[in-house]
Design a protein around this motif. Structure first.
Motif, PDB file in Angstrom:
ATOM      1  N   TRP A 131       0.830  -1.220   0.000  1.00 22.44           N
ATOM      2  CA  TRP A 131       0.000   0.000   0.000  1.00 22.44           C
ATOM      3  C   TRP A 131       0.852   1.252   0.000  1.00 22.44           C
ATOM      4  O   TRP A 131       0.613   2.197  -0.747  1.00 22.44           O
ATOM      5  CB  TRP A 131      -0.907  -0.030   1.233  1.00 22.44           C
TER       6      TRP A 131
ATOM      7  N   ARG B 115       2.621   1.860  -3.405  1.00 21.48           N
ATOM      8  CA  ARG B 115       1.707   2.354  -4.433  1.00 21.48           C
ATOM      9  C   ARG B 115       1.362   3.823  -4.206  1.00 21.48           C
ATOM     10  O   ARG B 115       1.261   4.614  -5.135  1.00 21.48           O
ATOM     11  CB  ARG B 115       0.438   1.491  -4.448  1.00 21.48           C
ATOM     12  N   ARG B 116       1.189   4.179  -2.926  1.00 24.51           N
ATOM     13  CA  ARG B 116       0.851   5.576  -2.617  1.00 24.51           C
ATOM     14  C   ARG B 116       1.990   6.516  -2.970  1.00 24.51           C
ATOM     15  O   ARG B 116       1.761   7.652  -3.421  1.00 24.51           O
ATOM     16  CB  ARG B 116       0.509   5.688  -1.135  1.00 24.51           C
TER      17      ARG B 116
ATOM     18  N   LEU C 148       5.315   1.981  -7.400  1.00 19.59           N
ATOM     19  CA  LEU C 148       4.786   0.920  -8.259  1.00 19.59           C
ATOM     20  C   LEU C 148       4.156   1.543  -9.484  1.00 19.59           C
ATOM     21  O   LEU C 148       3.533   2.602  -9.397  1.00 19.59           O
ATOM     22  CB  LEU C 148       3.749   0.087  -7.499  1.00 19.59           C
TER      23      LEU C 148
ATOM     24  N   LYS D 287       1.618   2.763 -12.240  1.00 22.60           N
ATOM     25  CA  LYS D 287       0.158   2.860 -12.244  1.00 22.60           C
ATOM     26  C   LYS D 287      -0.409   2.128 -13.445  1.00 22.60           C
ATOM     27  O   LYS D 287       0.240   2.000 -14.476  1.00 22.60           O
ATOM     28  CB  LYS D 287      -0.270   4.328 -12.282  1.00 22.60           C
TER      29      LYS D 287
END
Length: 297
Positions: free
Chosen positions: A253, A256-257, A261, A263
């Motif tokens: 998490w 990704r924030r 990672l 998109k």
């Protein structure tokens, strides 16, 4: 006169009852025992009723039930040539091996009659070091099997089990010191079984093979530990696994924030093609022939 009448009476009685004393085949020793690599004599005699040219054959039935000829047509068969001699009433082995263990049948035929006698041969071989299987770790309340086997001894050995160098009685219920034990021993096949192991069964176990052909042999002792189920360890392992999963989820998490990672790219709409038909003969207003067609994208 009385004696002669008595013998006749006995003969008449035996004949009337169907007992025939003629055509008999006998042996002087039906259970022969001999040490390995030494000689052995198997005897077989028959009554004269079979005639002077009676046919005598010897057959061998091994421990697995297979049957082969030893003497056929008055001579040893190929597997026994040089090891066996046949004399009148005797089958002589120059030397025997453990493979000669089994039953021998002396079959006599003649004068249209047949008779047979069985001789058992036991080759004496001392026990070898038995193969023992003892588990190193056992959980309480679980069944456990310890095994012991010697393939060399003859006759087949029986087995004794020892715990901490002390012999275990075959029936523990008959001895006060073993009244709380629940094990079972099979002395013929060498198994020691604990239907429900307890901590008191922890110890060093060894097994001994015994027969009357030579000294007994015992395997090296192996320690068996009986432990309770480690409930605390299981719970701790589950907690550690859950924490690891939680940390993994948080890491994904956070990555990704922060944009670490890639998109997911937005999907581009596929181009559409529209066909606009025109008059087959061109533009009517001009009066000319023009073929018009267009594609609008």
């Amino acid at each position: 006169m009385f004696v002669g009448g008595g013998l006749v009476s006995v003969f008449v009685f035996l004949h009337a009852t169907g007992i025939d004393c003629a055509f008999t085949v006998t042996t002087s020793n039906a259970d022969v025992r001999a040490k390995e690599n030494e000689g052995a004599d198997l005897t077989c005699t028959h009554s004269a009723d079979f005639g002077a040219n009676a046919r005598v054959e010897w057959k061998f039935k091994d421990m697995k039930g297979s049957t082969t000829h030893v003497i056929f047509d008055g001579k040893p068969t190929t597997p026994y040539a040089g090891r066996v001699n046949k004399f009148d009433g005797v089958l002589r082995f120059i030397n025997v091996t453990r493979n000669d263990n089994g039953e021998y049948y002396c079959a006599v035929s003649g004068s249209q009659k047949f008779g047979e006698v069985k001789v058992k041969l036991t080759v004496l071989v001392p026990p070898s070091m038995p193969m023992c299987r003892v588990p190193a770790s056992v959980t309480t309340a679980h069944s456990v099997l310890l095994s012991c086997y010697d393939a060399q001894g003859s006759p087949p050995p029986t087995y004794k089990w020892y715990k901490d160098n002390n012999p275990l009685p075959e029936d523990p219920s008959k001895f006060a010191a073993f009244k709380n034990y629940t094990y079972k021993i099979n002395t013929l096949i060498g198994n020691l079984e604990f239907p429900s192991a307890s901590k008191m069964d922890t110890g060093d176990y060894s097994c001994e093979a015994v027969n009357d052909a030579g000294p007994a042999k015992r395997c090296q002792a192996v320690r068996m530990e009986v432990r309770d189920i480690n409930t605390g360890g299981i719970v701790a392992g589950v907690i550690v696994a859950l924490l690891a999963l939680a940390l993994l989820g948080f890491g994904l998490w956070y990555a990704r924030r922060k944009g670490y990672l890639p998109k997911k790219s937005a999907s581009q709409p596929k181009p559409s093609v529209v066909y606009q038909p025109t008059s087959e003969y061109g533009d009517e207003e001009d009066g000319e022939f023009k073929q018009k067609s267009s594609f609008v994208v």
